[in-house]
Design a protein around this motif. Sequence first.
Motif, PDB file in Angstrom:
ATOM      1  N   GLY A  20     -42.817  -6.024  11.850  1.00 52.05           N
ATOM      2  CA  GLY A  20     -43.122  -6.253  10.444  1.00 52.05           C
ATOM      3  C   GLY A  20     -42.121  -7.217   9.833  1.00 52.05           C
ATOM      4  O   GLY A  20     -41.414  -7.935  10.518  1.00 52.05           O
ATOM      5  N   GLY A  21     -42.021  -7.230   8.536  1.00 54.38           N
ATOM      6  CA  GLY A  21     -41.140  -8.178   7.872  1.00 54.38           C
ATOM      7  C   GLY A  21     -39.883  -7.579   7.288  1.00 54.38           C
ATOM      8  O   GLY A  21     -39.198  -8.219   6.515  1.00 54.38           O
ATOM      9  N   ASN A  22     -39.535  -6.346   7.636  1.00 56.02           N
ATOM     10  CA  ASN A  22     -38.414  -5.690   6.982  1.00 56.02           C
ATOM     11  C   ASN A  22     -37.064  -5.973   7.616  1.00 56.02           C
ATOM     12  O   ASN A  22     -36.048  -5.510   7.146  1.00 56.02           O
ATOM     13  N   ASN A  23     -37.027  -6.732   8.715  1.00 56.24           N
ATOM     14  CA  ASN A  23     -35.785  -7.131   9.379  1.00 56.24           C
ATOM     15  C   ASN A  23     -34.990  -5.951   9.937  1.00 56.24           C
ATOM     16  O   ASN A  23     -33.803  -6.040  10.135  1.00 56.24           O
ATOM     17  N   ASN A  24     -35.642  -4.831  10.174  1.00 56.28           N
ATOM     18  CA  ASN A  24     -35.018  -3.665  10.809  1.00 56.28           C
ATOM     19  C   ASN A  24     -35.507  -3.566  12.238  1.00 56.28           C
ATOM     20  O   ASN A  24     -36.339  -2.732  12.568  1.00 56.28           O
ATOM     21  N   CYS A  25     -35.020  -4.439  13.087  1.00 52.83           N
ATOM     22  CA  CYS A  25     -35.543  -4.423  14.445  1.00 52.83           C
ATOM     23  C   CYS A  25     -34.508  -4.946  15.440  1.00 52.83           C
ATOM     24  O   CYS A  25     -33.424  -5.368  15.076  1.00 52.83           O
ATOM     25  N   VAL A  26     -34.910  -4.924  16.666  1.00 50.57           N
ATOM     26  CA  VAL A  26     -34.106  -5.430  17.767  1.00 50.57           C
ATOM     27  C   VAL A  26     -34.645  -6.804  18.134  1.00 50.57           C
ATOM     28  O   VAL A  26     -35.849  -7.024  18.151  1.00 50.57           O
ATOM     29  N   GLU A  27     -33.751  -7.743  18.413  1.00 50.95           N
ATOM     30  CA  GLU A  27     -34.154  -9.064  18.870  1.00 50.95           C
ATOM     31  C   GLU A  27     -33.661  -9.264  20.299  1.00 50.95           C
ATOM     32  O   GLU A  27     -32.615  -8.740  20.679  1.00 50.95           O
ATOM     33  N   VAL A  28     -34.407 -10.033  21.073  1.00 48.30           N
ATOM     34  CA  VAL A  28     -34.027 -10.342  22.445  1.00 48.30           C
ATOM     35  C   VAL A  28     -34.019 -11.854  22.632  1.00 48.30           C
ATOM     36  O   VAL A  28     -34.696 -12.587  21.923  1.00 48.30           O
ATOM     37  N   ALA A  29     -33.230 -12.302  23.590  1.00 48.73           N
ATOM     38  CA  ALA A  29     -33.171 -13.727  23.929  1.00 48.73           C
ATOM     39  C   ALA A  29     -33.769 -13.903  25.320  1.00 48.73           C
ATOM     40  O   ALA A  29     -33.081 -13.765  26.331  1.00 48.73           O
ATOM     41  N   LEU A  30     -35.077 -14.146  25.353  1.00 47.23           N
ATOM     42  CA  LEU A  30     -35.777 -14.303  26.622  1.00 47.23           C
ATOM     43  C   LEU A  30     -35.302 -15.558  27.345  1.00 47.23           C
ATOM     44  O   LEU A  30     -35.126 -16.605  26.731  1.00 47.23           O
ATOM     45  N   GLY A  31     -35.085 -15.444  28.640  1.00 47.14           N
ATOM     46  CA  GLY A  31     -34.692 -16.592  29.450  1.00 47.14           C
ATOM     47  C   GLY A  31     -33.243 -17.014  29.338  1.00 47.14           C
ATOM     48  O   GLY A  31     -32.856 -18.043  29.887  1.00 47.14           O
ATOM     49  N   ALA A  32     -32.423 -16.251  28.639  1.00 50.62           N
ATOM     50  CA  ALA A  32     -31.021 -16.627  28.464  1.00 50.62           C
ATOM     51  C   ALA A  32     -30.240 -16.512  29.774  1.00 50.62           C
ATOM     52  O   ALA A  32     -29.338 -17.305  30.039  1.00 50.62           O
ATOM     53  N   PHE A  33     -30.581 -15.519  30.587  1.00 45.41           N
ATOM     54  CA  PHE A  33     -29.937 -15.288  31.873  1.00 45.41           C
ATOM     55  C   PHE A  33     -31.019 -15.012  32.912  1.00 45.41           C
ATOM     56  O   PHE A  33     -32.081 -14.496  32.571  1.00 45.41           O
ATOM     57  N   PRO A  34     -30.767 -15.303  34.182  1.00 46.82           N
ATOM     58  CA  PRO A  34     -31.794 -15.109  35.211  1.00 46.82           C
ATOM     59  C   PRO A  34     -32.294 -13.664  35.356  1.00 46.82           C
ATOM     60  O   PRO A  34     -33.472 -13.443  35.515  1.00 46.82           O
ATOM     61  N   ALA A  35     -31.427 -12.678  35.321  1.00 53.64           N
ATOM     62  CA  ALA A  35     -31.845 -11.296  35.569  1.00 53.64           C
ATOM     63  C   ALA A  35     -31.318 -10.337  34.509  1.00 53.64           C
ATOM     64  O   ALA A  35     -31.102  -9.162  34.772  1.00 53.64           O
ATOM     65  N   ALA A  36     -31.095 -10.848  33.303  1.00 57.12           N
ATOM     66  CA  ALA A  36     -30.549 -10.019  32.229  1.00 57.12           C
ATOM     67  C   ALA A  36     -31.097 -10.496  30.891  1.00 57.12           C
ATOM     68  O   ALA A  36     -31.567 -11.617  30.759  1.00 57.12           O
TER      69      ALA A  36
END
Length: 70
Positions: A20-36
């Motif tokens: 949603g738009g409330n900014n209460n969430c987890v973000e991920v950085a896809l592709g930042a590391f090969p296996a992490a």
Amino acid sequence: MTIKNASSAGFAWTKSSYSGGNNNCVEVALGAFPAALPVRDSKQATGPALVVGDTAWGGFVDALKRGDLA
């Protein structure tokens, strides 16, 4: 591993379309590391990010989908 200032790492951060738009969430950085996957709190963009192995992250997401962590 932890990244002290997640915003300075230069990753492209993504959050779930379910958040949603409330900014209460987890973000991920896809592709930042090969296996992490770096994970951070969207409310603290300059805060730390936890780097989690992709197998562990997949297990976590699967457990959420099954309702095991509710």
